[in-house]
Design a protein around this motif. Structure first.
Motif: not given
Length: 660
Positions: A45-47, A52-53, A446-449, A611-612
């Motif tokens: 999700l972060g990447s 997108v940003l 959990l799912v975002t590590g 890293d937004p």
């Protein structure tokens, strides 16, 4: 079996819960993926957010640049007036105007204190100005105040508009505005810096925009609450005289709610100051940058002097705001007595003009300045040399018997058991909705590590809350018994609550270096105030007839505490602990500066790496955990209060029988 009070159904429900818990334990021992979440299942999700940003920034960069130019103009003007001076060009001729005189500003501040709060407040303002001048913190303080002066009006106006909208549209408030404000108030301050840094670049403009977003929610909440609590008679009066909805809001309701709105203004000012200090990390400058630089260089004296300057400004602004909020109709007073604000303006101009002739009026003489001169650094070194063994033994004791057990429990327990047990507990306390929220909050981590970092965050927060409760509740019990001590403790708590979170790191790092223990001390110092405040208030609110009844039964002071005061005050004490946990979650991000390895560190690393997506995900994880904990405690307190109403007071019957 009789079905009285649904007992059979409750037993059946608990049986199901126990069966589920046993099943979770069995699964976690048989399936490796239920113990350690597979890295391959991690949702990037972060990447995705970062990509997108970056696309958005590329497409709207011309808009952000225009906004930056607009926002920068008032900041340049305020900085020029207060500290940098102003250059005005006429063709090829440039005139440099000096900043406003320190003597003029100090005189105006003292006058404002005297007018709003009398001699005591004027003396407080004079002492604050004297500290800033004598310890060479004037320029840093003025730079900080310039940011506050620009951000506060924007935050107040936007908060006012959102609050009015929430009042006029209750459904919109329930489903969108209130949850949004909840999220904004639980997202850590650092997380605001990351997207603004990406959109507006490194510098004071990004810091200002992040500050406005951070400081706006209290004003919106206070505005909505004040409008909702307006007496019905005032609304009826507005209808009788034929006011439209807009006229009713802006000409009748808001003026009548002015005292409450001034309290919101005070909160906004304090939030702005807090965020301006944090925003120094992305170029806001001012005192926050001085503290940050001192922390990085472990320069104790400089850090203390700048930290004390932040404390002085916080106390001065807070006391001035409270005094203005208690003035009767301040706006009408200012309109009828224009000399109240004209006189200090004239004084500032006069001192600035005189400063052109007398330099010491423009720039405070350097030969009059003081400095700790390395005394604090030497004192800390002396303490470390002579008491290192004692402090180290204390640190190891707390780490061994409190922090490490909690850390081991949270970080080594299989995620399926932790997630399942917390969800079950939420279901038992408040039902399906809170269980769903629990599953979402922990599932998101959990799912975002971020599971491991989330557990370390909870470990730090829980450890700090335990220590804060162990220290704070006895202090509150003692303070509640004596009027003088109660007033002194109230003042101390109010002062501690005005301090920006950055300040708490300095003494902790001074004595215990960087690490989890220093972070724990800073979090405890920051989070202990709500526990003391709520506990004292609850104990003082216990009806006197119940206390007299206890004394007539022969209770000692300790028996009164155990059997009457604390059981009755317990729901309110729980709310104080809830607030302490939320304070701890907010402070965790700041403690990333002293080397923690939690979600705060993730946000901090994302900020330094620009890293937004990574920072936003970590910030959201913190926010979701905070919202869940808040709802969990509120549901628990509501349940206790319902039971208290049914039983006509918690523990009253056992008390009297046991005392006999």
């Amino acid at each position: 079996m009789p079905l009285r009070d649904g007992g059979f159904l409750r037993e059946r429900r608990f049986g199901v819960v126990i069966a589920i818990a046993l099943a979770l334990i069995l699964i976690s021992t048989m399936v490796p993926a239920a113990g350690v979440y597979p890295l391959a299942w991690k949702l990037p999700l972060g990447s995705i957010l970062t990509s997108v940003l970056e696309v958005i920034v590329e497409q709207i960069s011309f808009i952000t640049r225009a906004i930056a130019q607009i926002v920068q103009a008032p900041l340049v003007l305020a900085s020029g007036l207060l500290v940098n001076g102003t250059e005005i060009s006429f063709g090829t001729t440039t005139i440099t105007l000096p900043p406003l005189s320190w003597a003029g500003i100090s005189g105006a501040v003292i006058w404002a204190g005297y007018y709003a709060g009398g001699f005591r407040l004027a003396l407080l303002q004079a002492l604050g100005c004297a500290y800033l001048l004598l310890f060479g913190q004037w320029n840093g303080a003025m730079l900080t105040l310039a940011s506050v002066a620009v951000c506060v009006p924007v935050a107040v106006i936007s908060g006012l508009l959102v609050g009015v909208l929430a009042h006029l549209r209750p459904k919109l408030n329930t489903w969108l505005l209130a949850p949004g404000l909840d999220l904004m108030q639980t997202v850590p301050a650092f997380a605001y810096l990351i997207p603004t840094l990406l959109l507006f670049g490194f510098g004071p403009v990004a810091a200002m925009i992040a500050t406005v977003i951070f400081a706006m929610p209290p004003m919106a909440r206070v505005t909505c609450l004040a409008l909702n609590q307006t007496p019905v008679e005032i609304r009826e009066l507005a209808k009788m005289i034929g006011c439209t909805e807009r006229q009713t809001i802006w000409r009748i309701l808001l003026p009548s709610a002015l005292p409450s709105l001034l309290v919101g203004l005070n909160q906004t000012v304090m939030m702005t100051l807090n965020m301006v200090i944090v925003a120094s990390m992305i170029g806001a400058g001012g005192l926050g940058f001085d503290v940050l630089r001192a922390l990085r260089q472990l320069d104790i004296d400089r850090g203390f002097e700048a930290g004390a300057a932040i404390v002085a400004i916080a106390v001065m602004l807070d006391r001035q705001g409270v005094a203005i909020a208690h003035l009767a109709c301040p706006a009408e007073t200012l309109r009828s007595r224009r000399w109240v604000w004209i006189a200090p303006v004239v004084f500032i101009i006069a001192m600035t003009l005189l400063g052109a002739e007398f330099g010491w009026l423009q720039n405070f003489p350097r030969e009059l300045r003081f400095s700790t001169g390395g005394v604090l650094g030497e004192a800390v070194r002396w303490i470390n040399v002579n008491y290192f063994d004692t402090m180290e033994a204390f640190r190891v004791f707390v780490l061994t018997y409190l922090m490490n057990p909690i850390k081991i429990l949270l970080t080594t327990t299989p995620w399926l058991i932790t997630l399942g047990f917390v969800t079950i507990a939420a279901y038992l306390i408040a039902g399906f909705r809170l269980a769903l929220l629990s599953g979402f909050a922990f599932g998101f981590c959990l799912v975002t590590g971020l599971w491991d970092k989330a557990m370390i965050t909870l470990y730090l927060c829980l450890s700090a809350t335990v220590v804060a409760a162990v220290i704070g509740i006895p202090i509150a019990i003692l303070a509640a018994r004596f009027d003088g001590l109660y007033r002194a403790t109230n003042v101390a708590v109010e002062v501690l609550q005005t301090l920006p979170s950055f300040v708490y790191l300095i003494p902790a790092v001074m004595l215990f270096r960087v690490g989890d223990f220093a972070a724990l001390l800073a979090i405890v110092a920051f989070a202990i105030t709500p526990i003391i405040k709520f506990t004292m208030t609850a104990l003082r609110a216990v009806p006197a007839d119940l206390i007299e009844a206890g004394r007539s039964m022969g209770c000692s002071n300790s028996q009164l505490d155990r059997y009457i005061l604390l059981p009755i005050a317990f729901p309110t004490i729980l709310l104080g602990i809830n607030q302490a946990i939320l304070f701890a979650l907010a402070m965790v991000v700041i403690t990333a500066l002293v080397g923690t390895r939690d979600l705060g560190q993730e946000v901090y690393m994302a900020l330094t790496a620009a890293d937004p997506g990574r920072g936003i995900v970590a910030g959201l994880a913190l926010a979701f955990l905070g919202i869940f904990i808040d709802r969990l405690f509120q549901a628990g307190v509501a349940g206790l209060q319902r039971r208290s109403n049914v039983n006509d007071g918690i523990g009253q019957e056992p008390v009297l029988s046991e005392v006999k």
